[in-house]
Design a protein around this motif. Structure first.
Motif, PDB file in Angstrom:
ATOM      1  N   ARG A  54      44.803  75.491  24.354  1.00 28.82           N
ATOM      2  CA  ARG A  54      45.414  76.812  24.555  1.00 28.82           C
ATOM      3  C   ARG A  54      45.338  77.233  26.020  1.00 28.82           C
ATOM      4  O   ARG A  54      46.282  77.772  26.576  1.00 28.82           O
ATOM      5  CB  ARG A  54      44.694  77.837  23.675  1.00 28.82           C
ATOM      6  N   ASP A  82      48.711  76.674  21.421  1.00 28.34           N
ATOM      7  CA  ASP A  82      47.943  77.767  20.833  1.00 28.34           C
ATOM      8  C   ASP A  82      48.191  77.725  19.334  1.00 28.34           C
ATOM      9  O   ASP A  82      49.255  78.116  18.859  1.00 28.34           O
ATOM     10  CB  ASP A  82      48.381  79.114  21.419  1.00 28.34           C
ATOM     11  N   LEU A  83      47.210  77.245  18.584  1.00 29.35           N
ATOM     12  CA  LEU A  83      47.375  77.082  17.145  1.00 29.35           C
ATOM     13  C   LEU A  83      47.503  78.403  16.406  1.00 29.35           C
ATOM     14  O   LEU A  83      47.905  78.430  15.245  1.00 29.35           O
ATOM     15  CB  LEU A  83      46.204  76.275  16.575  1.00 29.35           C
ATOM     16  N   ALA A  84      47.159  79.491  17.062  1.00 23.59           N
ATOM     17  CA  ALA A  84      47.268  80.817  16.442  1.00 23.59           C
ATOM     18  C   ALA A  84      48.643  81.435  16.675  1.00 23.59           C
ATOM     19  O   ALA A  84      48.860  82.611  16.372  1.00 23.59           O
ATOM     20  CB  ALA A  84      46.178  81.742  16.976  1.00 23.59           C
ATOM     21  N   SER A  85      49.573  80.648  17.203  1.00 17.03           N
ATOM     22  CA  SER A  85      50.941  81.118  17.425  1.00 17.03           C
ATOM     23  C   SER A  85      51.906  80.013  17.040  1.00 17.03           C
ATOM     24  O   SER A  85      51.953  78.962  17.691  1.00 17.03           O
ATOM     25  CB  SER A  85      51.154  81.488  18.901  1.00 17.03           C
ATOM     26  N   THR A 120      46.541  85.995  13.176  1.00 12.52           N
ATOM     27  CA  THR A 120      47.226  85.227  14.209  1.00 12.52           C
ATOM     28  C   THR A 120      48.476  85.986  14.642  1.00 12.52           C
ATOM     29  O   THR A 120      48.811  87.045  14.093  1.00 12.52           O
ATOM     30  CB  THR A 120      47.642  83.853  13.680  1.00 12.52           C
ATOM     31  N   THR A 126      43.032  84.846  10.559  1.00 15.51           N
ATOM     32  CA  THR A 126      42.779  84.048  11.757  1.00 15.51           C
ATOM     33  C   THR A 126      42.323  82.619  11.474  1.00 15.51           C
ATOM     34  O   THR A 126      42.881  81.648  12.033  1.00 15.51           O
ATOM     35  CB  THR A 126      41.732  84.734  12.638  1.00 15.51           C
ATOM     36  N   GLN A 127      41.319  82.432  10.625  1.00 21.24           N
ATOM     37  CA  GLN A 127      40.776  81.092  10.444  1.00 21.24           C
ATOM     38  C   GLN A 127      41.724  80.176   9.674  1.00 21.24           C
ATOM     39  O   GLN A 127      41.939  79.023  10.053  1.00 21.24           O
ATOM     40  CB  GLN A 127      39.408  81.166   9.751  1.00 21.24           C
ATOM     41  N   THR A 130      44.798  79.518  12.009  1.00 18.16           N
ATOM     42  CA  THR A 130      44.524  78.650  13.156  1.00 18.16           C
ATOM     43  C   THR A 130      44.124  77.245  12.719  1.00 18.16           C
ATOM     44  O   THR A 130      44.708  76.249  13.164  1.00 18.16           O
ATOM     45  CB  THR A 130      43.403  79.256  14.020  1.00 18.16           C
ATOM     46  N   ASN A 131      43.120  77.171  11.860  1.00 20.02           N
ATOM     47  CA  ASN A 131      42.561  75.865  11.488  1.00 20.02           C
ATOM     48  C   ASN A 131      43.503  75.037  10.629  1.00 20.02           C
ATOM     49  O   ASN A 131      43.577  73.814  10.784  1.00 20.02           O
ATOM     50  CB  ASN A 131      41.238  76.053  10.748  1.00 20.02           C
ATOM     51  N   GLY A 134      48.346  76.132  11.705  1.00 20.93           N
ATOM     52  CA  GLY A 134      48.775  75.647  13.012  1.00 20.93           C
ATOM     53  C   GLY A 134      48.886  74.136  13.032  1.00 20.93           C
ATOM     54  O   GLY A 134      49.889  73.562  13.475  1.00 20.93           O
TER      55      GLY A 134
END
Length: 322
Positions: A54, A82-85, A120, A126-127, A130-131, A134
């Protein structure tokens, strides 16, 4: 399955004598910890590593040793991810597809742990977002780039034992948020994703597997309160003492990254495909109470029907079908 490697094996020991010249590997999360070590040992054995992160400035600084130790044609290039996007994930995947070069392994290493409740950029918890989601979008968008004989390695965790996935309420909209339950859901999802990806791609010679690196002190625990990690270890040691076992010891980062590179390039593919491994060994299924640091995988994390259901739910959430 060879018993020559175990909990204390390091990345250098696992890849001793192996020449990865001509191999190309994508590793996510190369700005710290396991990702940097994974990239280092692969490049040192001749692989061309594409490291995703990221924060590219942080990753460039963190990977100086990767470039310094690269040998036999090995090297490192960095790409932004950025795995959260999902916008960032899709842009990264599109750039890799446009480049067109194949990968011999994709190691989905990046992740977050025990974060405060949040979302996200796309509104996912979030987790889980993202995990799992993403990496779900990234790996599926570049799936055709994984060469026959290649492998997808999802870095999961023994934390999967805290919870199965909740396909009815993945974002804690109707249930109280618990950071460890959320982490458990996301890590179970990593394993189930590997199970279904393996089923879908093994006919063309591409396999997928999931690994637990072990207990390691990295940046992953940055969201834990002061003293929380120490208290957790103390509780674990009480359980281990009661069972007549020695106290828990953290792995070093080279020991933690060993199972990832073992699963990607050393382990027989028929042993690890669609499975979960730790300590450079395929794990046995366990049920009932157990110490958080004892080896084993829960059956729900390897359930083929559950894996298919998660795939369908994930496609629904991200708005893409693969």
């Amino acid at each position: 399955m060879s018993d020559s490697f175990g909990a204390t094996s390091t990345t250098d020991e696992v890849l001793a004598g192996i020449n990865l010249s001509g191999k190309r590997v994508l590793v996510t999360g190369v700005s710290a910890g396991l990702g940097v070590e994974t990239a280092r040992v692969l490049a040192a054995h001749g692989a061309q590593v594409v490291g995703a992160a990221r924060d590219l400035a942080k990753a460039k600084q963190a990977t100086s040793e990767v470039r310094a130790q690269a040998a036999n044609g090995g090297g490192l290039t960095l790409v932004e991810l950025d795995l959260a996007s999902l916008k960032s994930v899709r842009a990264c995947a599109d750039a890799l597809v446009a480049d067109g070069r194949r990968f011999d392994a994709v190691i989905a290493n990046a992740g977050v742990m025990r974060t405060p409740f949040g979302h996200t950029a796309d509104g996912f918890e979030t987790q889980f977002g993202t995990n799992h989601l993403g990496h779900f979008v990234l790996a599926n968008r570049i799936a055709d780039l994984i060469a026959p004989g290649g492998r997808l390695v999802n870095v999961a965790s023994s934390g999967h034992r805290y919870s199965d996935v909740d396909l009815d309420d993945p974002g804690f909209a109707r249930t109280p948020y618990d950071p460890m339950i959320s982490y458990g859901r996301s890590k179970t999802a990593n394993i189930l994703f590997a199970v279904e990806f393996d089923r879908r791609h093994k006919a063309r010679g591409v396999r997928a597997t999931a690994v637990h690196p072990g207990g390691i002190k990295t940046e992953l625990d940055r969201h834990m309160a002061f003293g929380e990690l120490e208290n957790l270890v103390a509780q674990i040691n009480v359980q281990l003492a009661a069972a007549g076992q020695p106290p828990f010891q953290f792995k070093t980062i080279p020991q933690g990254a060993a199972t990832s590179v073992w699963a990607a390039f050393v382990a027989p593919v028929e042993d690890v495909g669609g499975r979960y491994s730790e300590n450079c060994q395929v794990s046995e299924i366990i049920e009932g109470p157990t110490s958080p640091v004892s080896p084993g995988v829960r059956s729900y994390a390897l359930d083929p029907a559950r894996a298919k259901a998660l795939w369908t739910k994930s496609e629904e959430m991200v708005g893409e079908r693969f």
